[in-house]
Design a protein around this motif. Structure first.
Motif, PDB file in Angstrom:
ATOM      1  N   MET A 199       0.829  -1.201   0.000  1.00 41.31           N
ATOM      2  CA  MET A 199       0.000   0.000   0.000  1.00 41.31           C
ATOM      3  C   MET A 199       0.865   1.253   0.000  1.00 41.31           C
ATOM      4  SD  MET A 199      -2.865   1.175   2.802  1.00 41.31           S
ATOM      5  CE  MET A 199      -4.062  -0.032   2.268  1.00 41.31           C
ATOM      6  N   ILE A 200       1.907   1.245   0.810  1.00 45.21           N
ATOM      7  CA  ILE A 200       2.811   2.394   0.862  1.00 45.21           C
ATOM      8  C   ILE A 200       3.533   2.559  -0.471  1.00 45.21           C
ATOM      9  CG2 ILE A 200       4.942   3.253   1.920  1.00 45.21           C
ATOM     10  CD1 ILE A 200       3.926   2.234   4.573  1.00 45.21           C
ATOM     11  N   ALA A 201       4.028   1.462  -1.023  1.00 44.51           N
ATOM     12  CA  ALA A 201       4.740   1.532  -2.305  1.00 44.51           C
ATOM     13  C   ALA A 201       3.823   2.083  -3.396  1.00 44.51           C
ATOM     14  CB  ALA A 201       5.257   0.149  -2.692  1.00 44.51           C
ATOM     15  N   ASP A 202       2.578   1.619  -3.432  1.00 44.54           N
ATOM     16  CA  ASP A 202       1.636   2.062  -4.459  1.00 44.54           C
ATOM     17  C   ASP A 202       1.282   3.537  -4.295  1.00 44.54           C
ATOM     18  OD1 ASP A 202       1.632  -0.496  -5.471  1.00 44.54           O
ATOM     19  OD2 ASP A 202      -0.292  -1.067  -4.575  1.00 44.54           O
ATOM     20  N   ASP A 203       1.028   3.961  -3.055  1.00 44.61           N
ATOM     21  CA  ASP A 203       0.635   5.348  -2.827  1.00 44.61           C
ATOM     22  C   ASP A 203       1.785   6.314  -3.109  1.00 44.61           C
ATOM     23  OD1 ASP A 203      -1.850   4.485  -2.161  1.00 44.61           O
ATOM     24  OD2 ASP A 203      -1.756   5.035  -0.041  1.00 44.61           O
ATOM     25  N   VAL A 204       2.991   5.912  -2.774  1.00 42.44           N
ATOM     26  CA  VAL A 204       4.150   6.767  -3.058  1.00 42.44           C
ATOM     27  C   VAL A 204       4.377   6.862  -4.562  1.00 42.44           C
ATOM     28  CG1 VAL A 204       6.673   6.899  -2.862  1.00 42.44           C
ATOM     29  CG2 VAL A 204       5.284   6.450  -0.837  1.00 42.44           C
ATOM     30  N   ALA A 205       4.198   5.753  -5.266  1.00 37.56           N
ATOM     31  CA  ALA A 205       4.346   5.769  -6.722  1.00 37.56           C
ATOM     32  C   ALA A 205       3.294   6.683  -7.350  1.00 37.56           C
ATOM     33  CB  ALA A 205       4.220   4.357  -7.277  1.00 37.56           C
ATOM     34  N   ALA A 206       2.068   6.627  -6.839  1.00 40.85           N
ATOM     35  CA  ALA A 206       0.984   7.455  -7.369  1.00 40.85           C
ATOM     36  C   ALA A 206       1.205   8.936  -7.095  1.00 40.85           C
ATOM     37  CB  ALA A 206      -0.353   7.008  -6.774  1.00 40.85           C
ATOM     38  N   ALA A 207       1.971   9.245  -6.050  1.00 39.94           N
ATOM     39  CA  ALA A 207       2.246  10.648  -5.710  1.00 39.94           C
ATOM     40  C   ALA A 207       3.194  11.310  -6.708  1.00 39.94           C
ATOM     41  CB  ALA A 207       2.825  10.737  -4.301  1.00 39.94           C
ATOM     42  N   ASP A 208       3.891  10.499  -7.506  1.00 38.39           N
ATOM     43  CA  ASP A 208       4.761  11.007  -8.573  1.00 38.39           C
ATOM     44  C   ASP A 208       5.814  11.980  -8.027  1.00 38.39           C
ATOM     45  OD1 ASP A 208       5.714  11.181 -11.160  1.00 38.39           O
ATOM     46  OD2 ASP A 208       4.328  12.791 -11.731  1.00 38.39           O
ATOM     47  N   VAL A 209       6.587  11.483  -7.041  1.00 34.37           N
ATOM     48  CA  VAL A 209       7.638  12.322  -6.434  1.00 34.37           C
ATOM     49  C   VAL A 209       9.025  11.737  -6.680  1.00 34.37           C
ATOM     50  CG1 VAL A 209       6.171  13.360  -4.652  1.00 34.37           C
ATOM     51  CG2 VAL A 209       7.257  11.129  -4.215  1.00 34.37           C
ATOM     52  N   ASP A 210       9.154  10.956  -7.765  1.00 36.38           N
ATOM     53  CA  ASP A 210      10.443  10.331  -8.112  1.00 36.38           C
ATOM     54  C   ASP A 210      10.958   9.447  -6.978  1.00 36.38           C
ATOM     55  OD1 ASP A 210      10.682  11.281 -10.694  1.00 36.38           O
ATOM     56  OD2 ASP A 210      11.644  13.149 -10.065  1.00 36.38           O
ATOM     57  N   LEU A 211      10.055   8.650  -6.412  1.00 37.52           N
ATOM     58  CA  LEU A 211      10.427   7.735  -5.335  1.00 37.52           C
ATOM     59  C   LEU A 211       9.770   6.384  -5.592  1.00 37.52           C
ATOM     60  CD1 LEU A 211      11.914   7.391  -2.623  1.00 37.52           C
ATOM     61  CD2 LEU A 211       9.800   8.100  -1.479  1.00 37.52           C
ATOM     62  N   ASP A 212      10.588   5.358  -5.723  1.00 31.55           N
ATOM     63  CA  ASP A 212      10.096   3.994  -5.937  1.00 31.55           C
ATOM     64  C   ASP A 212      10.477   3.129  -4.748  1.00 31.55           C
ATOM     65  OD1 ASP A 212       9.119   4.515  -8.547  1.00 31.55           O
ATOM     66  OD2 ASP A 212      11.156   4.372  -9.324  1.00 31.55           O
TER      67      ASP A 212
END
Length: 327
Positions: A43-56
């Motif tokens: 969930m954290i990985a998906d939400d961070v990816a969706a935030a589009d902040v250059d963080l995978d």
């Protein structure tokens, strides 16, 4: 034409450089991809990816990167960025962490949530910070008891039984109740009960279900309003790696973690309810622990597990008192 080709080439290089600048974090855990703890990480990985902040965030499940009990040290040294870890696994390095798997310290999930916001947990997190580790998601999972021939709700029910306990502190307490201890992985409980090696077992709700222990027991005491077995299993991050992120990346990560923490709590409650349902549907008697029985266990723990903890870590008495002070 040559000038246009050069410009296009430069644009490609710039684009490649921009793509390469995305930060990649490695998250390791021991669980399968169906497990609640993996779901929290995903969930954290998906939400961070969706935030589009250059963080995978790249997840390595099923102990594919580090062995289950060997994740804390690489995390603290910056060789690993994130992990979902039962904190008591690191109790050998930091004895204070053994309090995060201690009988009677947590009554139920709502009590666990209050404990997470208490001075006790502030002290635990200060110790983590000394090892360059920060908590992103707090979370406790619960467990119960199962008896082959009868119910186990109070200390008197353990007298003379051969039992498996989840954790050293529980072994100390159950031995104090008159049980004989057989140490084994939760995956071995089924066979041990089938062959008469075990009369009783103590493990997590999810393990009781996934290992089909309901096929071998007469009575199950699930976590309910009162439960003894709660294990703190947070999502941790290397603090230097966290601090090195941009403001936008940290904000995205914090927002994802807050959402995941609420999910973790609700799903943990659902796991307990599901274990109750599965055992009941398979004809196993359900016995809930009473407030009086919980206090009897806690009194026994004070003479056994708590005493042993304080003897190992003299300054641990103050930390134990802080935990016990949370209502």
């Amino acid at each position: 034409m040559k000038q246009r080709t050069a410009i296009l080439g430069a644009a490609v290089l710039l684009g490649t450089a921009g793509a390469a600048s995305a930060e990649t974090l490695r998250l390791s855990h021991q669980w399968s991809t169906q497990d609640i703890r993996h779901q929290v990480a995903q969930m954290i990985a998906d939400d961070v990816a969706a935030a589009d902040v250059d963080l995978d965030i790249r997840i390595f499940p099923s102990a594919s990167l580090f062995k289950a009990r060997e994740q804390y040290t690489p995390l603290s040294r910056g060789q690993l960025d994130m992990t979902v870890l039962p904190l008591s696994y690191a109790g050998g390095q930091r004895p204070a962490y053994n309090l995060t798997l201690m009988p009677g310290l947590v009554k139920n999930h709502d009590h666990a949530a209050r404990l997470n916001d208490s001075p006790f947990m502030e002290d635990i997190k200060a110790t983590l910070a000394e090892d360059d580790v920060v908590v992103l998601v707090d979370g406790y999972l619960a467990g119960g008891f199962a008896g082959k021939d009868g119910c186990i709700t109070g200390p008197d029910d353990m007298q003379g039984k051969q039992t498996r306990a989840a954790g050293k502190a529980f072994e100390q307490m159950l031995a104090g109740a008159g049980a004989s201890i057989a140490s084994m992985a939760s995956s071995e409980i089924y066979n041990a009960m089938q062959t008469g090696v075990l009369d009783a077992a103590n493990t997590s709700s999810s393990s009781f279900v996934s290992y089909r222990i309901y096929e071998q027991v007469a009575c199950y005491t699930p976590p309910g309003e009162y439960a003894l077995w709660f294990m703190y299993q947070p999502l941790l991050m290397n603090k230097s790696a966290y601090d090195a992120l941009s403001d936008e990346q940290r904000a995205a990560l914090d927002a994802a973690a807050e959402k995941a923490e609420a999910f973790y709590l609700e799903e943990a409650k659902k796991e307990d309810a599901e274990s109750r349902r599965v055992f009941q549907e398979n004809g196993v008697e359900i016995a809930d622990m009473s407030a009086e029985e919980f206090e009897a266990w806690r009194a026994l723990a004070a003479e056994t597990s708590y005493k042993a903890f304080v003897e190992e870590l003299p300054e641990g008495q103050a930390l134990l008192d802080k935990a016990l002070a949370v209502e």
